[in-house]
Scaffold this motif. Structure first.
Motif, short mmCIF file in Angstrom:
data_model
loop_
_atom_site.label_atom_id
_atom_site.label_comp_id
_atom_site.label_asym_id
_atom_site.label_seq_id
_atom_site.Cartn_x
_atom_site.Cartn_y
_atom_site.Cartn_z
N ARG A 45 10.94 -2.15 28.37
CA ARG A 45 11.61 -3.38 27.96
C ARG A 45 10.72 -4.59 28.25
NH1 ARG A 45 14.50 -7.34 30.33
NH2 ARG A 45 14.41 -6.29 32.36
N GLY A 46 10.15 -4.62 29.44
CA GLY A 46 9.26 -5.72 29.78
C GLY A 46 8.05 -5.78 28.87
N GLY A 47 7.52 -4.60 28.53
CA GLY A 47 6.37 -4.56 27.64
C GLY A 47 6.70 -5.06 26.25
N ILE A 48 7.86 -4.65 25.73
CA ILE A 48 8.27 -5.08 24.39
C ILE A 48 8.52 -6.58 24.35
CG2 ILE A 48 10.09 -4.90 22.65
CD1 ILE A 48 10.40 -1.94 23.53
N GLN A 49 9.17 -7.10 25.37
CA GLN A 49 9.47 -8.53 25.40
C GLN A 49 8.23 -9.39 25.62
OE1 GLN A 49 12.65 -8.59 28.40
NE2 GLN A 49 14.15 -8.90 26.78
N SER A 50 7.14 -8.77 26.07
CA SER A 50 5.92 -9.54 26.28
C SER A 50 5.16 -9.79 24.98
CB SER A 50 4.99 -8.81 27.26
OG SER A 50 4.43 -7.64 26.67
N ILE A 51 5.54 -9.09 23.92
CA ILE A 51 4.88 -9.27 22.63
C ILE A 51 5.37 -10.58 21.99
CG2 ILE A 51 4.46 -8.28 20.36
CD1 ILE A 51 3.29 -6.68 22.69
N ASP A 52 4.46 -11.38 21.52
CA ASP A 52 4.80 -12.68 20.93
C ASP A 52 5.73 -12.52 19.73
OD1 ASP A 52 3.86 -14.99 18.79
OD2 ASP A 52 3.93 -15.69 20.88
N ARG A 53 6.78 -13.33 19.69
CA ARG A 53 7.74 -13.26 18.59
C ARG A 53 7.12 -13.55 17.23
NH1 ARG A 53 11.70 -10.27 19.47
NH2 ARG A 53 12.59 -11.18 17.57
N GLY A 54 6.00 -14.26 17.24
CA GLY A 54 5.34 -14.56 15.98
C GLY A 54 4.89 -13.31 15.25
N GLN A 55 4.60 -12.24 16.00
CA GLN A 55 4.17 -11.00 15.36
C GLN A 55 5.32 -10.35 14.59
OE1 GLN A 55 1.59 -8.37 17.51
NE2 GLN A 55 1.07 -9.92 19.03
N TYR A 56 6.54 -10.49 15.12
CA TYR A 56 7.70 -9.96 14.40
C TYR A 56 7.89 -10.74 13.09
CZ TYR A 56 9.09 -7.56 18.72
OH TYR A 56 9.12 -6.75 19.82
N GLU A 57 7.74 -12.05 13.17
CA GLU A 57 7.93 -12.89 11.98
C GLU A 57 6.86 -12.60 10.94
OE1 GLU A 57 7.91 -16.83 13.51
OE2 GLU A 57 9.74 -16.57 14.70
N ALA A 58 5.62 -12.39 11.41
CA ALA A 58 4.54 -12.08 10.48
C ALA A 58 4.79 -10.74 9.80
CB ALA A 58 3.21 -12.05 11.23
N ALA A 59 5.29 -9.77 10.56
CA ALA A 59 5.58 -8.46 9.99
C ALA A 59 6.71 -8.55 8.96
CB ALA A 59 5.96 -7.49 11.11
N LYS A 60 7.68 -9.41 9.24
CA LYS A 60 8.80 -9.59 8.31
C LYS A 60 8.31 -10.20 7.01
CE LYS A 60 13.50 -11.45 8.11
NZ LYS A 60 14.54 -12.22 8.84
N VAL A 61 7.37 -11.15 7.11
CA VAL A 61 6.79 -11.77 5.91
C VAL A 61 6.05 -10.73 5.08
CG1 VAL A 61 5.07 -13.42 5.09
CG2 VAL A 61 6.63 -14.07 6.93
N LEU A 62 5.43 -9.78 5.76
CA LEU A 62 4.68 -8.73 5.07
C LEU A 62 5.60 -7.65 4.49
CD1 LEU A 62 1.71 -8.26 7.57
CD2 LEU A 62 1.63 -9.34 5.31
N GLY A 63 6.88 -7.78 4.75
CA GLY A 63 7.83 -6.83 4.17
C GLY A 63 8.06 -5.59 5.01
N LEU A 64 7.66 -5.61 6.25
CA LEU A 64 7.86 -4.45 7.12
C LEU A 64 9.27 -4.47 7.70
CD1 LEU A 64 4.51 -4.38 9.15
CD2 LEU A 64 5.10 -3.06 7.11
#
Length: 217
Positions: free
Chosen positions: A107-126
């Motif tokens: 959980r700590g590892g997942i939350q350490s990932i920058d939220r911007g990466q999730y948004e970028a992945a969403k833009v890419l259609g993932l």
């Protein structure tokens, strides 16, 4: 020297049982811990509350008590009522306990990932699943190696607790020899076995950390 050679065989057999408990626990608790971590980060409050309560319970009570509960009390639990022999009971208790600790690490590892990466992945259609599998989790693995290494080494030492279920693990075999032969040499040899196991894990994780460090940018 003859005495040391004579006790190596039985101690090695005890170490074999210790390694079995260790390997099965690690193989089952790591993926279960990851699933618990993802569940705790979900949007469903009921799931989050249930998983949080489970983790709190497992981390807040002694592993030995959990083992004794699974072995002695589980058969009397309404609806469940399952009677397990010593080895499965030990595995169940260890897996449930260590999955809770690994869940918090993941959980700590997942939350350490920058939220911007999730948004970028969403833009890419993932999708969320694709984002976790292709982008987030590969980074999480690298970030959690050190704490996972520490918990794994602790697991090796915690396997000595299975003696309470009268299983002939490394420590119980050594203790039996000490009581029988009135010498502490079996304890010394058992300690060397534990040190060798933890050394192998330390070297293995150090190599993994070095491998993943190549991708640090």
């Amino acid at each position: 020297m003859d005495y040391l050679l004579s006790i190596l065989g039985p101690l090695a057999q005890g170490a074999g049982l210790t390694l079995q408990v260790f390997a099965i626990t690690l193989a089952l608790s790591l993926p279960l811990g990851l699933m618990l971590a993802l569940a705790r980060l979900s949007r469903w409050r009921g799931v989050v509350s249930a998983v949080s309560g489970y983790i709190w319970l497992m981390r807040g009570t002694p592993l030995m008590l959990q083992m004794l509960f699974v072995y002695y009390a589980l058969p009397f639990v309404p609806v469940v009522g399952i009677k397990l022999s010593d080895f499965p009971a030990a595995i169940v208790a260890f897996v449930l306990n260590y999955a809770a600790y690994f869940a918090e690490i993941f959980r700590g590892g997942i939350q350490s990932i920058d939220r911007g990466q999730y948004e970028a992945a969403k833009v890419l259609g993932l999708s969320y699943g694709q984002t976790m599998r292709r982008i987030v989790l590969p980074q999480v693995v690298k970030r959690v190696l050190a704490p996972v290494s520490n918990e794994t080494i602790t697991l090796v030492k915690d396997t000595s607790l299975i003696y309470v279920l009268a299983m002939n693990d490394l420590l119980r075999v050594a203790r039996g020899m000490v009581q029988r032969d009135f010498t502490t040499q079996p304890f010394v040899v058992a300690g060397l076995f534990y040190l060798l196991m933890t050394l192998a894990l330390t070297v293995g994780f150090a190599r993994l950390e070095k491998k993943y460090a190549v991708y640090d940018g």
